[in-house]
Motif scaffolding. Structure first.
Motif, PDB file in Angstrom:
ATOM      1  N   TRP A 159       0.398 -27.047 -15.336  1.00 37.00           N
ATOM      2  CA  TRP A 159       0.783 -26.118 -16.400  1.00 37.00           C
ATOM      3  C   TRP A 159       0.210 -26.587 -17.734  1.00 37.00           C
ATOM      4  O   TRP A 159      -0.338 -25.793 -18.502  1.00 37.00           O
ATOM      5  CB  TRP A 159       2.303 -25.999 -16.510  1.00 37.00           C
TER       6      TRP A 159
ATOM      7  N   GLU B 158      -4.261 -24.939 -15.928  1.00 38.55           N
ATOM      8  CA  GLU B 158      -4.713 -24.530 -14.598  1.00 38.55           C
ATOM      9  C   GLU B 158      -3.917 -23.328 -14.095  1.00 38.55           C
ATOM     10  O   GLU B 158      -4.445 -22.467 -13.404  1.00 38.55           O
ATOM     11  CB  GLU B 158      -4.572 -25.701 -13.622  1.00 38.55           C
ATOM     12  N   TYR B 159      -2.628 -23.282 -14.431  1.00 37.05           N
ATOM     13  CA  TYR B 159      -1.793 -22.134 -14.095  1.00 37.05           C
ATOM     14  C   TYR B 159      -1.791 -21.194 -15.291  1.00 37.05           C
ATOM     15  O   TYR B 159      -1.710 -21.627 -16.429  1.00 37.05           O
ATOM     16  CB  TYR B 159      -0.347 -22.541 -13.830  1.00 37.05           C
ATOM     17  N   LYS B 160      -1.853 -19.909 -15.013  1.00 37.75           N
ATOM     18  CA  LYS B 160      -1.810 -18.913 -16.079  1.00 37.75           C
ATOM     19  C   LYS B 160      -0.924 -17.759 -15.636  1.00 37.75           C
ATOM     20  O   LYS B 160      -0.912 -17.394 -14.477  1.00 37.75           O
ATOM     21  CB  LYS B 160      -3.205 -18.382 -16.377  1.00 37.75           C
ATOM     22  N   ILE B 161      -0.211 -17.182 -16.570  1.00 34.59           N
ATOM     23  CA  ILE B 161       0.561 -15.983 -16.299  1.00 34.59           C
ATOM     24  C   ILE B 161      -0.322 -14.822 -16.730  1.00 34.59           C
ATOM     25  O   ILE B 161      -0.624 -14.662 -17.910  1.00 34.59           O
ATOM     26  CB  ILE B 161       1.893 -15.992 -17.069  1.00 34.59           C
ATOM     27  N   THR B 162      -0.743 -14.006 -15.767  1.00 35.37           N
ATOM     28  CA  THR B 162      -1.765 -13.014 -16.063  1.00 35.37           C
ATOM     29  C   THR B 162      -1.235 -11.597 -16.169  1.00 35.37           C
ATOM     30  O   THR B 162      -1.961 -10.718 -16.583  1.00 35.37           O
ATOM     31  CB  THR B 162      -2.859 -13.032 -14.980  1.00 35.37           C
ATOM     32  N   SER B 163       0.003 -11.356 -15.780  1.00 36.95           N
ATOM     33  CA  SER B 163       0.495  -9.984 -15.855  1.00 36.95           C
ATOM     34  C   SER B 163       0.869  -9.651 -17.299  1.00 36.95           C
ATOM     35  O   SER B 163       1.417 -10.474 -18.019  1.00 36.95           O
ATOM     36  CB  SER B 163       1.685  -9.779 -14.929  1.00 36.95           C
ATOM     37  N   PRO B 164       0.564  -8.435 -17.727  1.00 37.28           N
ATOM     38  CA  PRO B 164       0.864  -8.048 -19.115  1.00 37.28           C
ATOM     39  C   PRO B 164       2.371  -7.870 -19.318  1.00 37.28           C
ATOM     40  O   PRO B 164       3.114  -7.609 -18.381  1.00 37.28           O
ATOM     41  CB  PRO B 164       0.133  -6.721 -19.270  1.00 37.28           C
TER      42      PRO B 164
END
Length: 74
Positions: free
Chosen positions: A38, A42-48
């Motif tokens: 995190w 490397e981890y991403k939150i991609t939902s709008p």
């Protein structure tokens, strides 16, 4: 005989009992590896963000920031 429910550790995929203190990880080592992923991006939150209340709060925060920045320039 009741079977104990388990999860798979998201890092090493070992079985982890739901009553384990490290859930969802199998160990503190895997927990730290996950935290590092995190922190490194490397981890991403991609939902709008679709919640209108949250969007309105974000817009208001941006407007306040712009107003503060303009006030500081005066």
């Amino acid at each position: 005989m009741a079977t104990q429910k388990t999860l798979h550790c998201p890092i090493c995929r070992k079985d982890v009992a739901l009553d384990d203190p490290n859930v969802p990880f199998c160990s503190d080592r895997c927990r730290v590896i996950d935290l590092g992923k995190w922190a490194s991006g490397e981890y991403k939150i991609t939902s709008p963000i679709l919640d209108p209340d949250v969007l309105a709060d974000l817009d208001n925060a941006q407007l306040r920031k712009l107003n503060e920045d303009t006030d500081d320039d005066d």
